[in-house]
Design an enzyme around this catalytic site. Structure first.
Site, PDB file in Angstrom:
ATOM      1  N   GLU A 162     -36.389  80.590 -57.351  1.00 25.19           N
ATOM      2  CA  GLU A 162     -36.275  81.946 -56.835  1.00 25.19           C
ATOM      3  C   GLU A 162     -35.169  82.747 -57.527  1.00 25.19           C
ATOM      4  OE1 GLU A 162     -36.100  82.038 -52.552  1.00 25.19           O
ATOM      5  OE2 GLU A 162     -38.045  81.011 -52.378  1.00 25.19           O
TER       6      GLU A 162
ATOM      7  N   TYR B  11     -26.590  78.273 -41.526  1.00 31.91           N
ATOM      8  CA  TYR B  11     -27.174  78.010 -40.215  1.00 31.91           C
ATOM      9  C   TYR B  11     -26.530  78.915 -39.163  1.00 31.91           C
ATOM     10  CZ  TYR B  11     -29.711  74.013 -42.009  1.00 31.91           C
ATOM     11  OH  TYR B  11     -30.584  73.221 -42.710  1.00 31.91           O
TER      12      TYR B  11
ATOM     13  N   ASN C  86     -39.632  72.911 -39.232  1.00 33.34           N
ATOM     14  CA  ASN C  86     -40.527  73.954 -39.716  1.00 33.34           C
ATOM     15  C   ASN C  86     -41.774  73.335 -40.356  1.00 33.34           C
ATOM     16  OD1 ASN C  86     -41.684  76.236 -40.935  1.00 33.34           O
ATOM     17  ND2 ASN C  86     -40.275  76.174 -42.665  1.00 33.34           N
TER      18      ASN C  86
ATOM     19  N   CYS D 219     -37.423  77.855 -45.052  1.00 32.36           N
ATOM     20  CA  CYS D 219     -36.303  77.074 -44.524  1.00 32.36           C
ATOM     21  C   CYS D 219     -35.400  76.570 -45.640  1.00 32.36           C
ATOM     22  CB  CYS D 219     -36.817  75.930 -43.665  1.00 32.36           C
ATOM     23  SG  CYS D 219     -38.013  74.861 -44.471  1.00 32.36           S
ATOM     24  N   HIS D 220     -35.908  76.550 -46.874  1.00 33.26           N
ATOM     25  CA  HIS D 220     -35.083  76.111 -48.009  1.00 33.26           C
ATOM     26  C   HIS D 220     -33.952  77.099 -48.290  1.00 33.26           C
ATOM     27  CE1 HIS D 220     -38.295  78.625 -49.737  1.00 33.26           C
ATOM     28  NE2 HIS D 220     -37.406  78.975 -50.651  1.00 33.26           N
TER      29      HIS D 220
END
Length: 171
Positions: free
Chosen positions: A162, A103, A127, A135-136
């Site tokens: 991912e 963050y 979001n 945002c993940h």
């Protein structure tokens, strides 16, 4: 302007996709939400119109993402939010596929004062374009999994997906 919607099955459950359509601007995606997602509609509003055809490009790109065939999205977006939130959401687009930021790093990347980290976290949590705006990929200061509107298990799954790993191999 008309709000349209469709749903699609995904590894996270049934996603609700919505967007706007008008004669002047055409179509723009406004939200992608997951089951049990905090602060988000998981059912269409009464005045929304079903329109799978308008949302077919978004469904197609998400399907490719879940199949491991897509690493970025190319869709017209029109999320509803304050200027500050939209700026933070746009900064999420710069986080590469498979990478993460804290963050604090996101706050810096968005050109915000370090004192704004909580407000940035609030924007990330609000979001409306889950997965599309990644945002993940935002982590706690120590690299830990922290809040995700669709739940930590969904965040873990997306990050593992991912990185080509099973969800239980990460974090």
């Amino acid at each position: 302007m008309t709000t349209v919607f469709t749903t699609m099955d995904s590894p996270l459950g049934t996603l609700l996709l919505s967007g706007t359509v008008d004669d002047r601007h055409g179509f723009a995606l406004t939200a992608v939400t997951a089951p049990r997602q905090k602060y988000a509609l998981t059912e269409p509003a009464a005045d929304w119109q079903p329109d799978p055809e308008a949302l077919a490009p978004a469904v197609g790109q998400l399907t490719e993402y879940f199949a491991g065939e897509r690493t970025a999205f190319d869709l017209p977006l029109a999320p509803v939010g304050t200027e500050f939130r939209r700026r933070i959401w746009e900064t999420l687009d710069d986080i590469p596929y498979g990478a993460t930021l804290t963050y604090g790093q996101l706050t810096d990347a968005a050109g915000q004062s370090p004192r704004a980290v909580r407000a940035v976290g609030g924007a990330v949590g609000a979001n409306p374009l889950l997965i599309i705006r990644p945002c993940h990929r935002v982590m706690g200061a120590n690299g830990s999994l922290t809040g995700f509107a669709a739940g930590i298990d969904a965040k873990r799954w997306l990050l593992a997906h991912e990185n080509g790993r099973a969800a239980d191999q990460l974090f």
